[in-house]
Design a protein around this motif. Structure first.
Motif, PDB file in Angstrom:
ATOM      1  N   ARG A  73       0.829  -1.203   0.000  1.00 46.91           N
ATOM      2  CA  ARG A  73       0.000   0.000   0.000  1.00 46.91           C
ATOM      3  C   ARG A  73       0.865   1.256   0.000  1.00 46.91           C
ATOM      4  N   PRO A  74       0.691   2.151  -0.974  1.00 48.29           N
ATOM      5  CA  PRO A  74       1.455   3.400  -0.972  1.00 48.29           C
ATOM      6  C   PRO A  74       0.840   4.422  -0.019  1.00 48.29           C
ATOM      7  N   GLY A  75       1.674   5.230   0.589  1.00 49.19           N
ATOM      8  CA  GLY A  75       1.180   6.304   1.439  1.00 49.19           C
ATOM      9  C   GLY A  75       1.049   7.587   0.651  1.00 49.19           C
ATOM     10  N   LEU A  76       0.260   8.506   1.174  1.00 51.98           N
ATOM     11  CA  LEU A  76       0.159   9.838   0.573  1.00 51.98           C
ATOM     12  C   LEU A  76       1.379  10.605   1.048  1.00 51.98           C
ATOM     13  N   THR A  77       2.394  10.650   0.203  1.00 51.82           N
ATOM     14  CA  THR A  77       3.717  11.101   0.595  1.00 51.82           C
ATOM     15  C   THR A  77       4.151  12.323  -0.192  1.00 51.82           C
ATOM     16  N   MET A  78       4.855  13.256   0.471  1.00 57.47           N
ATOM     17  CA  MET A  78       5.399  14.418  -0.221  1.00 57.47           C
ATOM     18  C   MET A  78       6.406  13.951  -1.265  1.00 57.47           C
ATOM     19  N   ARG A  79       6.209  14.364  -2.492  1.00 50.31           N
ATOM     20  CA  ARG A  79       7.034  13.887  -3.599  1.00 50.31           C
ATOM     21  C   ARG A  79       7.882  15.014  -4.185  1.00 50.31           C
ATOM     22  N   GLU A  80       8.738  14.652  -5.123  1.00 53.78           N
ATOM     23  CA  GLU A  80       9.617  15.638  -5.750  1.00 53.78           C
ATOM     24  C   GLU A  80       8.841  16.716  -6.498  1.00 53.78           C
ATOM     25  N   CYS A  81       7.626  16.405  -6.896  1.00 49.22           N
ATOM     26  CA  CYS A  81       6.818  17.392  -7.599  1.00 49.22           C
ATOM     27  C   CYS A  81       6.457  18.573  -6.697  1.00 49.22           C
ATOM     28  N   GLY A  82       6.485  18.342  -5.370  1.00 45.88           N
ATOM     29  CA  GLY A  82       6.216  19.431  -4.437  1.00 45.88           C
ATOM     30  C   GLY A  82       4.920  19.307  -3.674  1.00 45.88           C
ATOM     31  N   TRP A  83       4.169  18.236  -3.902  1.00 41.33           N
ATOM     32  CA  TRP A  83       2.913  18.048  -3.162  1.00 41.33           C
ATOM     33  C   TRP A  83       2.696  16.548  -2.931  1.00 41.33           C
ATOM     34  N   PRO A  84       1.787  16.188  -2.014  1.00 37.24           N
ATOM     35  CA  PRO A  84       1.576  14.780  -1.667  1.00 37.24           C
ATOM     36  C   PRO A  84       0.913  13.979  -2.792  1.00 37.24           C
ATOM     37  N   VAL A  85       1.463  12.805  -3.056  1.00 36.63           N
ATOM     38  CA  VAL A  85       0.941  11.896  -4.072  1.00 36.63           C
ATOM     39  C   VAL A  85       0.994  10.477  -3.513  1.00 36.63           C
ATOM     40  N   ARG A  86      -0.036   9.688  -3.773  1.00 37.95           N
ATOM     41  CA  ARG A  86      -0.082   8.303  -3.297  1.00 37.95           C
ATOM     42  C   ARG A  86       0.324   7.372  -4.443  1.00 37.95           C
ATOM     43  N   CYS A  87       1.649   7.229  -4.655  1.00 40.51           N
ATOM     44  CA  CYS A  87       2.111   6.404  -5.770  1.00 40.51           C
ATOM     45  C   CYS A  87       3.568   6.012  -5.566  1.00 40.51           C
ATOM     46  N   HIS A  88       3.861   4.734  -5.709  1.00 39.35           N
ATOM     47  CA  HIS A  88       5.244   4.262  -5.599  1.00 39.35           C
ATOM     48  C   HIS A  88       6.092   4.715  -6.791  1.00 39.35           C
ATOM     49  N   ALA A  89       5.449   4.950  -7.945  1.00 38.31           N
ATOM     50  CA  ALA A  89       6.203   5.260  -9.155  1.00 38.31           C
ATOM     51  C   ALA A  89       6.685   6.708  -9.198  1.00 38.31           C
ATOM     52  N   VAL A  90       6.121   7.549  -8.341  1.00 39.91           N
ATOM     53  CA  VAL A  90       6.523   8.956  -8.291  1.00 39.91           C
ATOM     54  C   VAL A  90       7.601   9.103  -7.233  1.00 39.91           C
ATOM     55  N   SER A  91       8.716   9.664  -7.603  1.00 42.74           N
ATOM     56  CA  SER A  91       9.860   9.760  -6.689  1.00 42.74           C
ATOM     57  C   SER A  91       9.505  10.574  -5.449  1.00 42.74           C
TER      58      SER A  91
END
Length: 315
Positions: free
Chosen positions: A289-307
């Protein structure tokens, strides 16, 4: 968490949903039909239909805990501090009562006002949403008004007690594009004038783009992306958000036909990513299960494929 069923058969249909709306902020909740948008709205208002239950989590309106609030307190809060504009403009009004009577009842439920004051407040509310000849329209029954006019009445009714939070559930559904634009402009003006918080629920990316400051993308009962509208629509990070935007720009003939229920068929499957069965970027790690995580894009995303930009998992 919102669940359906009981005992061993109970399962979560909404979880991993967490957000805050500031006064004067316009937030759009977008996702395809069946993703859980209206269920989230109903849970905030504490009007979940039979069979659904709020099993865990917190809902706060200012300093008021809506989860712990007694039924009598919730009745005082609805239409006073939080209000809703339903998507069905005809079904949202009583067909055997005049517009004026129904609007006066909303005021009577929360305030003690004279007959003259009630009349004046209703006329002013209708004028505020640009209903022509407001005094005359008060004597009309819902079926005597157009869909766009009924939607204006519902917005006026929702604003009568100057709520802190307005939930607009698909307010432009079934309206032609001209009336849609009028309703969107009306909601924008209402937020700007009163500094209330707006939660707009829709499947229409265009409405979100024209009205909202922030977008929450929902899929299969979870928030999968949360960011500023301008950023997310320009650089969508989650594969599902990308698919939604592509569909919005495609013609009806170009859009794939999805069987009813397909979007939520994989809920809870192996505890992994709920979008995995439809995702072009699926990887073995997506079984987790992916978490809603702060990503390199600058906002939270729930996806393992997004750094990920940081290890902090928000949900």
């Amino acid at each position: 968490m919102i669940t359906v069923g009981g005992g061993a058969g109970r399962r979560a249909i909404v979880d991993g949903v967490s957000f805050m709306i500031d006064r004067g902020e316009r937030v759009g909740l977008v996702g395809e039909s069946g993703s859980g948008k209206t269920t989230v709205a109903s849970s905030v208002l504490r009007i979940l239909p039979p069979g659904l239950a709020l099993s865990s989590g917190r809902i706060r309106l200012g300093q008021t805990d809506l989860v712990e609030a007694a039924p009598a307190e919730l009745r005082r809060l609805r239409s006073a501090r939080m209000a809703r504009v339903p998507q069905d403009s005809l079904g949202g009004l009583n067909p055997v009562l005049t517009i004026g009577y129904q609007m006066k009842e909303v005021l009577r439920a929360h305030q003690k006002l004279s007959r003259k004051t009630l009349e004046e407040r209703v006329v002013t509310a209708l004028q505020r949403v640009a209903v022509p000849d407001a005094a005359s329209k008060m004597r009309c029954y819902p079926h005597e008004l157009s869909g766009g006019m009924r939607q204006r009445v519902l917005i006026a009714m929702a604003l009568l007690n100057e709520p802190e939070l307005l939930i607009a559930d698909e307010p432009t559904t079934a309206l032609d594009v001209t009336i849609q634009a009028q309703v969107v402009n009306l909601l924008r003006e209402c937020v700007d004038d009163t500094a209330m918080a707006l939660l707009l629920i829709t499947h229409d990316i265009g409405v979100i783009a024209s009205l909202c400051d922030r977008i929450l993308v929902m899929y299969a009962g979870q928030i999968v992306e949360d960011g500023a509208v301008a950023d997310v629509l320009a650089r969508p990070a989650h594969p599902y958000t990308q698919a939604l935007i592509r569909a919005a720009h495609a013609s009806v003939a170009e859009q794939p036909i999805t069987a009813a229920g397909e979007a939520t068929a994989d809920i809870g499957a192996d505890g992994g990513c709920r979008y995995a069965a439809r995702c072009p970027l699926v990887m073995p790690i997506c079984r987790e299960r992916p978490g809603l995580t702060m990503r390199e894009c600058g906002w939270p995303v729930r996806c393992h494929a997004v750094s990920a930009r940081a290890e902090e998992v928000l949900l």
